[in-house]
Motif scaffolding. Structure first.
Motif, PDB file in Angstrom:
ATOM      1  N   ARG A 103       0.817  -1.223   0.000  1.00 50.58           N
ATOM      2  CA  ARG A 103       0.000   0.000   0.000  1.00 50.58           C
ATOM      3  C   ARG A 103       0.848   1.270   0.000  1.00 50.58           C
ATOM      4  N   GLY A 104       2.165   1.129   0.151  1.00 47.77           N
ATOM      5  CA  GLY A 104       3.044   2.303   0.114  1.00 47.77           C
ATOM      6  C   GLY A 104       2.852   3.235   1.298  1.00 47.77           C
ATOM      7  N   HIS A 105       2.692   2.669   2.491  1.00 48.20           N
ATOM      8  CA  HIS A 105       2.508   3.485   3.686  1.00 48.20           C
ATOM      9  C   HIS A 105       3.770   4.292   3.986  1.00 48.20           C
ATOM     10  N   SER A 106       3.578   5.410   4.663  1.00 47.38           N
ATOM     11  CA  SER A 106       4.707   6.224   5.098  1.00 47.38           C
ATOM     12  C   SER A 106       5.450   5.507   6.227  1.00 47.38           C
ATOM     13  N   TYR A 107       6.615   6.015   6.560  1.00 47.30           N
ATOM     14  CA  TYR A 107       7.412   5.436   7.646  1.00 47.30           C
ATOM     15  C   TYR A 107       6.616   5.427   8.944  1.00 47.30           C
ATOM     16  N   ARG A 108       5.914   6.527   9.229  1.00 47.26           N
ATOM     17  CA  ARG A 108       5.148   6.636  10.470  1.00 47.26           C
ATOM     18  C   ARG A 108       4.083   5.542  10.560  1.00 47.26           C
TER      19      ARG A 108
ATOM     20  N   LEU B 207       4.400  22.074  14.731  1.00 48.32           N
ATOM     21  CA  LEU B 207       4.491  20.662  15.080  1.00 48.32           C
ATOM     22  C   LEU B 207       5.955  20.240  15.110  1.00 48.32           C
ATOM     23  N   ARG B 208       6.317  19.528  16.148  1.00 44.71           N
ATOM     24  CA  ARG B 208       7.625  18.867  16.206  1.00 44.71           C
ATOM     25  C   ARG B 208       7.438  17.442  15.697  1.00 44.71           C
ATOM     26  N   THR B 209       7.992  17.140  14.551  1.00 41.89           N
ATOM     27  CA  THR B 209       7.800  15.813  13.962  1.00 41.89           C
ATOM     28  C   THR B 209       8.657  14.793  14.703  1.00 41.89           C
ATOM     29  N   LYS B 210       8.043  13.659  15.038  1.00 39.18           N
ATOM     30  CA  LYS B 210       8.745  12.609  15.783  1.00 39.18           C
ATOM     31  C   LYS B 210       8.803  11.299  15.009  1.00 39.18           C
TER      32      LYS B 210
END
Length: 606
Positions: free
Chosen positions: A54-59, A293-296
């Motif tokens: 499905r090509g999901h993002s890393y998150r 937003l601080r991306t984690k």
């Protein structure tokens, strides 16, 4: 209805999930909540997290690998699911949900839910049925709306409970606001509720930016009043119409032919992302809002924009159906069929996106800058500067030089010092150019750099970790000549910054260094340069003012060099002398000379 089949594996649980709209929750094997989501079809949506390819993002991929238990709650509609999802995310703040934080606490304009509603600014939204318009990032913009309303509509400002029973019982008395014409006295039944509510409806149109229908309505009422020979009413309506028309024309930034729009843009630096939202009505931006937003979890720009859109859709029921953005993102299928996401390439729509993106970048730079220059700044910014400039040591001690003169007259220079990334103002120094005739900035730079480091060497003081010269190749070469004469080449790193393109020049390198315009390294160098320039200009202006004052003072009969010296020694500046009272002057130079100076000052001679 909810489900909690903890004894089954996630794959087994998938078979039990219904196809209704609702909210789903993912937990890890320790029972920790990972993620909350909504769906039009719960089974299809949850199944998609476990589908290969499905090509999901890393998150999402990382989160899906940790799912051990699935819970869900069925709702009657997608709208109910959205509301429940928002509430649950705010309450539990799961690790893998994108948690947007308001960039600032912005003010709103409130139309209070009450009989004879009040209209006032507030920073607190209360869920009592009142209407809130905004948010306004500029208090000036909000006040211009309020002023337009106050000029055209006489509303009450008191907080009385104006029920029919209370008014009939004559519990209230008209106040000063009625006497000065700012209120029409609804507390004593002097203003009909129906007409008051018509005014509130007109105010709603103003706050929504829908001024053209309001202008058309006022124009019709104005003509009708004139036809019925009610000329005073017609004149009042005309004045109201004119004020609103002028306001609308002044605040339209693009073509009025544009449809109503929402503009949503994102920009980021390192782990900090800023999302900006414009609401555009009839070509005018009527409200704006920023989130940070601080991306984690390596969230993508598309994920950030989608999360912001869903938050806006959950909080506001009047979003325009066309969304302009700088990064295309896809809405969840079936839930938002009426919304269109577009990335414009040209024209007025592209200008709006660029303006929104500019707001993102300005706030992003401001946030990063403040973060790195708090009272106890950390070292990463200095480490970044060391890496960008290939410095041998951490640049804790930086000195920056600049020149200032007017066609060679009163040539001066300044030096500012930053320690640990912060200005050390007590160590700033001014220089009067002593050996250079005429407007020769190169020779002036050679002189002041030599004088500065010759003195440090003679007094055995510590040398800086970096020297910054305000100027390009010529200025840098002139400063380097002095370092060479003092045998400091290679011992003291030195760079020049050229104003026009913000290019960084190094010795013996003909190709300038171009730092990222958003980098903290360039920001620090720019702050050094700007501070040195400000310090030099201020000193130069003071000298010119002092010279002009002394010249005019010397032309006054009865005032000589001794008097000039006394005044300057006592007051220390021309500004203070000009501001001094006759008594203060007399205490220094005597009453007779004080009267001469005061008379000259009042006549404009001084």
């Amino acid at each position: 209805m909810s489900s909690d089949p903890q004894h089954l594996s996630p794959q087994q649980q998938l078979k039990l999930i219904p196809e209704n709209p609702g909210v789903y929750r993912f937990y890890d094997k320790r029972g920790k909540l990972l993620y909350i989501g909504k769906a039009k079809n719960l089974r299809n949506r949850v199944r998609s997290y476990f589908a290969a390819g499905r090509g999901h993002s890393y998150r999402i991929s990382t989160m899906a690998s940790k799912i051990h238990n699935i819970q869900y709650t069925i709702t009657n509609s997608e709208v109910e699911a959205l509301t429940l999802e928002n509430n649950l995310i705010k309450e539990y703040q799961p690790k893998y949900n994108i948690m947007l934080k308001d960039g600032k606490t912005y003010p709103y304009i409130c139309i209070k839910k009450e009989r004879f509603p009040r209209v006032f600014p507030t920073r607190t939204r209360i869920q009592d049925g009142s209407e809130y318009y905004g948010p306004f990032t500029s208090v000036t913009t909000m006040n211009s709306f309020l002023e337009l309303i106050r000029q055209n509509y006489k509303l009450r400002t008191c907080n009385y409970h104006l029920s029919k029973e209370n008014i009939a019982a004559e519990k209230f008395r008209i106040c000063l606001e009625f006497q000065i014409g700012n209120c029409l006295g609804p507390c004593e039944g002097l203003f009909p509720e129906e007409e008051y509510n018509r005014n509130i409806e007109a105010i709603r149109k103003i706050l929504k930016g829908k001024m053209k229908p309001l202008l058309d309505q006022l124009e019709g009422e104005m003509k009708e009043a004139a036809e019925q020979m009610e000329f005073e009413k017609a004149q009042e309506l005309k004045q109201r119409w004119e004020k609103i028309r002028v306001y609308k024309r002044r605040n339209t930034i693009t073509s009025e032919r544009l449809p109503d729009l929402e503009v949503l843009t994102v920009d980021r630096l390192n782990d900090l992302a800023i999302i900006n939202h414009f609401k555009v009505v009839d070509g005018a931006i009527i409200s704006t809002h920023t989130y940070e937003l601080r991306t984690k979890n390596q969230e993508t720009d598309e994920e950030l924009l989608l999360a912001t859109f869903e938050r806006l859709a959950g909080e506001y029921d009047d979003l325009s159906h066309e969304i302009l953005t700088n990064v295309e993102f896809k809405l969840e299928e079936g839930i938002w069929p009426d919304f269109k996401i577009r990335v414009p390439q040209r024209g007025d729509k592209r200008k709006l996106v660029d303006l929104s993106l500019k707001n993102c970048r300005v706030l992003l730079e401001e946030k990063v800058w403040k973060q790195n220059f708090r009272k106890n700044p950390k070292e990463p910014i200095l480490e970044q500067l060391q890496a960008d400039l290939h410095l041998p040591t951490l640049p804790r001690h930086i000195e920056c030089f600049d020149n200032s003169n007017t066609q060679g007259h009163q040539p001066v220079a300044s030096m500012v010092i930053f320690r640990d990334g912060k200005p050390a103002k007590k160590e700033y120094r001014h220089f009067k150019i002593k050996t250079v005739e005429g407007p020769n900035d190169f020779a002036s730079m050679t002189e002041i750099v030599y004088r500065r480091y010759k003195r440090l060497l003679d007094e055995e003081q510590g040398l800086p970790d970096l020297v910054v010269i305000d100027g390009g190749k010529g200025q840098l070469s002139s400063a380097a000549k002095s370092l060479a004469d003092l045998n400091l080449i290679g011992k003291v790193p030195i760079i020049g910054i050229a104003k026009k393109l913000e290019e960084i020049y190094n010795l013996n390198d003909p190709i300038p260094l171009h730092l990222d315009k958003r980098s903290t390294s360039l920001k620090l160098i720019q702050q050094l340069r700007n501070e040195a320039h400000r310090f030099a200009i201020t000193f130069h202006r003071d000298l010119r003012s002092k010279e002009t004052f002394q010249s005019r003072l010397g032309q006054l009969s009865g005032i000589g060099k001794t008097t000039e010296k006394k005044l300057l020694n006592h007051f220390r500046s021309v500004k203070k002398i000009r501001a001094a009272s006759e008594e203060e002057l007399a205490s220094v130079i005597g009453a007779a000379r004080a009267r001469i100076i005061v008379a000259a000052r009042e006549s404009g001679e001084l």
